[in-house]
Design an enzyme around this catalytic site. Structure first.
Site, PDB file in Angstrom:
ATOM      1  N   CYS A  42      25.927  15.519  -5.150  1.00  0.00           N
ATOM      2  CA  CYS A  42      25.416  16.305  -6.272  1.00  0.00           C
ATOM      3  C   CYS A  42      25.814  15.623  -7.583  1.00  0.00           C
ATOM      4  CB  CYS A  42      25.978  17.718  -6.223  1.00  0.00           C
ATOM      5  SG  CYS A  42      25.193  18.780  -4.992  1.00  0.00           S
ATOM      6  N   HIS A  53      19.198  13.314   1.413  1.00  0.00           N
ATOM      7  CA  HIS A  53      19.444  11.893   1.151  1.00  0.00           C
ATOM      8  C   HIS A  53      19.066  11.074   2.374  1.00  0.00           C
ATOM      9  CE1 HIS A  53      22.983  12.654   3.641  1.00  0.00           C
ATOM     10  NE2 HIS A  53      23.189  11.354   3.709  1.00  0.00           N
TER      11      HIS A  53
END
Length: 358
Positions: A75, A187
């Site tokens: 993040c 991701h």
């Protein structure tokens, strides 16, 4: 698209890909990081003629932090907390993996006896953060965001292909705890291998022995003509379940034009890929009303050999075979490499077609 290169506190490279030219990426990494681990050790298996990476440092990597976004290292950073990405927001971010399977940071590599040759695991491993939104997924990305991710994949494929000793570049995403992810943030990863991978060798060997034209192009043409296993298509891409699918739900996405790698795709091909791919991902999730774990794997031509044979394509597959059942690789698959599929490819294609956005 704006591309900004910076570095993390331990010297690893970080690249931001932004849609806005005025994006400010000047925030620095404030963490007191330790030195980077040395590259893995490659050992050769003379019985299978394959290289195995021994990377003990990867045992210490972060594993499924329980605090969600508050503890996620992918993040954006904040004033109170620093992560792998120093900026307080980002579009797409790519950085060198802190726990790489391959790298250019060499250590000492000694013979281990037996018939196994030992050499350093030269190469590079990168993490690609598809979005700053921890709760999102690739299937929820906008078409513009998918195109930005593809820009990053293409950029990194070209850059990593130029590294001395790299023979193949592999972009992929693992999704779901059942697959074995260690971080839940949306991701993927990119591996630059110092050898051509076993699966690619098999495919290119078959293509080399095929004398009627390009094997990949002919497989695509035959599936489009048959139609029974086609899941979705547009003018530039086709998604189909292969006739000899190994996995319960497996879809291959081919561009209609032969290209060796992601860097060779045109803007039009990248734009056409985005809506088709995300619709297939949403179809996966719609099958049983639960999140589908999957592996999404780009097959690119090797860097230096057989590029004329290679045909860029994406192979997407899930280990889920029913709402509450998983396909485990047990004796036959794991020990012998002999797959047994519990779902017929034609039925899988029919089920997926019923879920594709129309």
């Amino acid at each position: 698209m704006k591309r900004t290169i910076t570095h993390l506190a331990d010297g690893r490279e970080l690249i931001y890909f932004d849609r806005r030219d005025d994006a400010d990426r000047s925030v620095i990494d404030r963490r007191p990081l330790e030195g980077r681990p040395v590259a893995s050790e490659l050992r050769y298996d003379p019985l299978t003629e394959e290289w195995i990476a021994i990377a003990g440092h990867r045992q210490t990597r972060t594993f499924l932090p329980t605090g969600g976004a508050a503890e996620c290292p992918l993040c954006p950073s904040s004033e109170e907390r620093s992560t792998e990405i120093p900026a307080y927001d980002y579009d797409v971010a790519v950085f060198e993996n802190r726990f790489p399977s391959f790298s250019g940071n060499f250590g000492t590599y000694e013979a281990v006896g037996g018939l196994s040759e030992v050499r350093p695991g030269v190469g590079r491993c990168e993490v690609v953060c598809f979005t700053s939104d921890h709760s999102s997924s690739f299937s929820k990305l906008s078409n513009a965001q998918v195109e930005l991710v593809m820009e990053a994949w293409a950029d990194r494929t070209a850059e990593m292909s130029a590294i001395e000793g790299v023979e193949q570049v592999f972009c992929f995403e693992n999704r779901g705890e059942e697959i074995g992810i260690t971080l839940a943030h949306p991701h993927g990863q990119i591996y630059a291998y110092p050898y051509v991978t076993p699966r690619t060798k098999l495919q290119l060997g078959a293509a080399r022995r095929y004398t009627k034209g390009n094997l990949f192009a002919d497989v695509l043409a035959a599936e489009r003509e048959a139609g029974t296993r086609v899941v979705a298509a547009n003018e530039l891409w086709t998604a189909f379940v292969p006739a000899a699918a190994r996995w319960p739900f497996e879809v291959h996405l081919y561009p209609h034009r032969q290209a060796p790698d992601l860097a060779a795709l045109t803007e039009e091909e990248r734009a056409a890929f985005a809506p088709l791919y995300t619709s297939v991902l949403r179809a996966f999730d719609g099958l049983f009303g639960v999140v589908m774990p999957y592996i999404s794997a780009w097959h690119q031509a090797p860097v230096r050999q057989d590029r004329e044979l290679g045909y860029l394509h994406l192979e997407l597959f899930s280990i889920r075979r029913a709402a509450n059942k998983l396909k485990f690789l047990a004796g036959s698959e794991s020990a012998m490499g002999a797959f047994v599929n519990d779902v017929s490819p034609e039925e899988a294609a029919r089920m997926l077609r019923s879920q594709v956005d129309h």
